[in-house]
Design a protein around this motif. Structure first.
Motif, PDB file in Angstrom:
ATOM      1  N   LEU A   1       0.826  -1.211   0.000  1.00  0.00           N
ATOM      2  CA  LEU A   1       0.000   0.000   0.000  1.00  0.00           C
ATOM      3  C   LEU A   1       0.860   1.261   0.000  1.00  0.00           C
ATOM      4  O   LEU A   1       0.537   2.235  -0.699  1.00  0.00           O
ATOM      5  CB  LEU A   1      -0.955  -0.013   1.193  1.00  0.00           C
ATOM      6  CG  LEU A   1      -2.055  -1.063   1.114  1.00  0.00           C
ATOM      7  CD1 LEU A   1      -2.791  -1.186   2.448  1.00  0.00           C
ATOM      8  CD2 LEU A   1      -3.039  -0.751  -0.016  1.00  0.00           C
ATOM      9  N   ALA A   2       1.951   1.257   0.742  1.00  0.00           N
ATOM     10  CA  ALA A   2       2.854   2.417   0.730  1.00  0.00           C
ATOM     11  C   ALA A   2       3.443   2.617  -0.662  1.00  0.00           C
ATOM     12  O   ALA A   2       3.515   3.744  -1.171  1.00  0.00           O
ATOM     13  CB  ALA A   2       3.963   2.233   1.765  1.00  0.00           C
ATOM     14  N   TRP A   3       3.846   1.516  -1.310  1.00  0.00           N
ATOM     15  CA  TRP A   3       4.402   1.597  -2.658  1.00  0.00           C
ATOM     16  C   TRP A   3       3.324   2.044  -3.652  1.00  0.00           C
ATOM     17  O   TRP A   3       3.591   2.828  -4.564  1.00  0.00           O
ATOM     18  CB  TRP A   3       5.029   0.264  -3.038  1.00  0.00           C
ATOM     19  CG  TRP A   3       5.933   0.297  -4.230  1.00  0.00           C
ATOM     20  CD1 TRP A   3       5.799  -0.445  -5.361  1.00  0.00           C
ATOM     21  CD2 TRP A   3       7.119   1.073  -4.401  1.00  0.00           C
ATOM     22  NE1 TRP A   3       6.836  -0.173  -6.231  1.00  0.00           N
ATOM     23  CE2 TRP A   3       7.654   0.762  -5.667  1.00  0.00           C
ATOM     24  CE3 TRP A   3       7.780   2.023  -3.603  1.00  0.00           C
ATOM     25  CZ2 TRP A   3       8.819   1.356  -6.159  1.00  0.00           C
ATOM     26  CZ3 TRP A   3       8.935   2.608  -4.096  1.00  0.00           C
ATOM     27  CH2 TRP A   3       9.445   2.275  -5.352  1.00  0.00           C
ATOM     28  N   THR A   4       2.100   1.570  -3.454  1.00  0.00           N
ATOM     29  CA  THR A   4       0.987   1.998  -4.299  1.00  0.00           C
ATOM     30  C   THR A   4       0.798   3.500  -4.213  1.00  0.00           C
ATOM     31  O   THR A   4       0.683   4.186  -5.235  1.00  0.00           O
ATOM     32  CB  THR A   4      -0.312   1.273  -3.881  1.00  0.00           C
ATOM     33  OG1 THR A   4      -0.129  -0.133  -4.051  1.00  0.00           O
ATOM     34  CG2 THR A   4      -1.506   1.755  -4.693  1.00  0.00           C
TER      35      THR A   4
ATOM     36  N   SER B   1      10.042 -10.377  -2.563  1.00  0.00           N
ATOM     37  CA  SER B   1      11.252 -10.723  -3.320  1.00  0.00           C
ATOM     38  C   SER B   1      11.404  -9.709  -4.457  1.00  0.00           C
ATOM     39  O   SER B   1      10.447  -8.998  -4.788  1.00  0.00           O
ATOM     40  CB  SER B   1      11.118 -12.128  -3.896  1.00  0.00           C
ATOM     41  OG  SER B   1      10.155 -12.138  -4.955  1.00  0.00           O
ATOM     42  N   PRO B   2      12.581  -9.645  -5.077  1.00  0.00           N
ATOM     43  CA  PRO B   2      12.717  -8.735  -6.220  1.00  0.00           C
ATOM     44  C   PRO B   2      11.662  -8.994  -7.304  1.00  0.00           C
ATOM     45  O   PRO B   2      11.069  -8.047  -7.830  1.00  0.00           O
ATOM     46  CB  PRO B   2      14.136  -9.005  -6.724  1.00  0.00           C
ATOM     47  CG  PRO B   2      14.878  -9.382  -5.477  1.00  0.00           C
ATOM     48  CD  PRO B   2      13.883 -10.223  -4.698  1.00  0.00           C
ATOM     49  N   ALA B   3      11.413 -10.255  -7.633  1.00  0.00           N
ATOM     50  CA  ALA B   3      10.400 -10.560  -8.658  1.00  0.00           C
ATOM     51  C   ALA B   3       9.015 -10.121  -8.205  1.00  0.00           C
ATOM     52  O   ALA B   3       8.243  -9.570  -8.997  1.00  0.00           O
ATOM     53  CB  ALA B   3      10.404 -12.053  -8.983  1.00  0.00           C
ATOM     54  N   GLU B   4       8.694 -10.356  -6.945  1.00  0.00           N
ATOM     55  CA  GLU B   4       7.389  -9.925  -6.429  1.00  0.00           C
ATOM     56  C   GLU B   4       7.280  -8.405  -6.415  1.00  0.00           C
ATOM     57  O   GLU B   4       6.205  -7.860  -6.673  1.00  0.00           O
ATOM     58  CB  GLU B   4       7.168 -10.450  -5.013  1.00  0.00           C
ATOM     59  CG  GLU B   4       6.922 -11.927  -4.911  1.00  0.00           C
ATOM     60  CD  GLU B   4       6.830 -12.382  -3.473  1.00  0.00           C
ATOM     61  OE1 GLU B   4       5.988 -13.260  -3.195  1.00  0.00           O
ATOM     62  OE2 GLU B   4       7.594 -11.862  -2.612  1.00  0.00           O
ATOM     63  N   SER B   5       8.382  -7.716  -6.125  1.00  0.00           N
ATOM     64  CA  SER B   5       8.331  -6.248  -6.110  1.00  0.00           C
ATOM     65  C   SER B   5       8.024  -5.707  -7.500  1.00  0.00           C
ATOM     66  O   SER B   5       7.300  -4.716  -7.639  1.00  0.00           O
ATOM     67  CB  SER B   5       9.622  -5.649  -5.556  1.00  0.00           C
ATOM     68  OG  SER B   5      10.680  -5.722  -6.479  1.00  0.00           O
ATOM     69  N   VAL B   6       8.542  -6.370  -8.516  1.00  0.00           N
ATOM     70  CA  VAL B   6       8.213  -5.981  -9.891  1.00  0.00           C
ATOM     71  C   VAL B   6       6.737  -6.278 -10.166  1.00  0.00           C
ATOM     72  O   VAL B   6       6.044  -5.470 -10.792  1.00  0.00           O
ATOM     73  CB  VAL B   6       9.128  -6.683 -10.916  1.00  0.00           C
ATOM     74  CG1 VAL B   6       8.666  -6.410 -12.343  1.00  0.00           C
ATOM     75  CG2 VAL B   6      10.578  -6.237 -10.725  1.00  0.00           C
ATOM     76  N   ALA B   7       6.231  -7.402  -9.680  1.00  0.00           N
ATOM     77  CA  ALA B   7       4.817  -7.744  -9.863  1.00  0.00           C
ATOM     78  C   ALA B   7       3.925  -6.695  -9.202  1.00  0.00           C
ATOM     79  O   ALA B   7       2.922  -6.262  -9.788  1.00  0.00           O
ATOM     80  CB  ALA B   7       4.528  -9.139  -9.303  1.00  0.00           C
ATOM     81  N   VAL B   8       4.275  -6.274  -7.993  1.00  0.00           N
ATOM     82  CA  VAL B   8       3.505  -5.220  -7.308  1.00  0.00           C
ATOM     83  C   VAL B   8       3.534  -3.943  -8.144  1.00  0.00           C
ATOM     84  O   VAL B   8       2.504  -3.297  -8.359  1.00  0.00           O
ATOM     85  CB  VAL B   8       4.049  -4.963  -5.885  1.00  0.00           C
ATOM     86  CG1 VAL B   8       3.443  -3.706  -5.275  1.00  0.00           C
ATOM     87  CG2 VAL B   8       3.784  -6.169  -4.982  1.00  0.00           C
ATOM     88  N   THR B   9       4.707  -3.594  -8.642  1.00  0.00           N
ATOM     89  CA  THR B   9       4.846  -2.375  -9.447  1.00  0.00           C
ATOM     90  C   THR B   9       4.023  -2.464 -10.732  1.00  0.00           C
ATOM     91  O   THR B   9       3.368  -1.492 -11.131  1.00  0.00           O
ATOM     92  CB  THR B   9       6.338  -2.119  -9.753  1.00  0.00           C
ATOM     93  OG1 THR B   9       7.037  -1.984  -8.510  1.00  0.00           O
ATOM     94  CG2 THR B   9       6.523  -0.861 -10.583  1.00  0.00           C
ATOM     95  N   MET B  10       4.009  -3.623 -11.372  1.00  0.00           N
ATOM     96  CA  MET B  10       3.202  -3.798 -12.578  1.00  0.00           C
ATOM     97  C   MET B  10       1.711  -3.691 -12.258  1.00  0.00           C
ATOM     98  O   MET B  10       0.944  -3.112 -13.032  1.00  0.00           O
ATOM     99  CB  MET B  10       3.505  -5.134 -13.246  1.00  0.00           C
ATOM    100  CG  MET B  10       4.875  -5.235 -13.873  1.00  0.00           C
ATOM    101  SD  MET B  10       5.151  -3.999 -15.156  1.00  0.00           S
ATOM    102  CE  MET B  10       6.503  -3.096 -14.426  1.00  0.00           C
TER     103      MET B  10
END
Length: 147
Positions: free
Chosen positions: A89-92, A116-125
């Motif tokens: 939510l903070a990143w959103t 994880s790095p891959a999950e962080s990209v998924a959140v960003t997408m």
């Protein structure tokens, strides 16, 4: 508010491209309930009535409680969210209000502490996708159906 045009019909290929992006985001391995929190929070910030209505309903279908949905706009003060959800939510908020936040290092570090790095990209997408949908919805004045 009066809808401006039916963007589905005006440019079906552009609409199909957005749908394909959304389908791809849904396959990146994030929990459905987390995706709906991301979508709902960004839609609240962007003032997209159609998307707020849609994603509140979808969040309920994904198991969200009314209490958590009602508290989402004040998630920082509410005790109902996990550290993982708080990081997302903070990143959103950081990426949705990018011109004011500039994606702070603190929010990024919190994101990487929970994903994880891959999950962080998924959140960003996922954040990118809903912000795009919000801009389409608000720009063309898409409104929820009246009951």
């Amino acid at each position: 508010m009066e809808p401006r045009l039916d963007y589905h019909k005006a440019n079906p290929e552009a609409y199909k491209a957005m749908l394909n992006f959304e389908i791809a985001v849904n396959k990146l391995g994030l929990e459905e309930s987390l995706l709906e929190l991301i979508r709902l929070r960004a839609s609240q910030i962007n003032g997209c009535a159609y998307c707020v209505d849609l994603h509140a309903a979808d969040a309920r279908k994904a198991g969200e409680t009314e209490r958590r949905l009602y508290s989402l706009s004040v998630w920082r003060e509410a005790p109902f969210y996990t550290p993982r959800e708080r990081a997302a939510l903070a990143w959103t908020e950081a990426l949705t209000d990018l011109s004011h936040t500039h994606a702070p290092d603190a929010d990024y570090k919190t994101l990487l502490a929970e994903f994880s790095p891959a999950e962080s990209v998924a959140v960003t997408m996922a954040i990118n996708a809903i912000n795009s949908w919000n801009r389409i919805g608000v720009g063309y004045r898409k409104v929820p159906a009246a009951d």
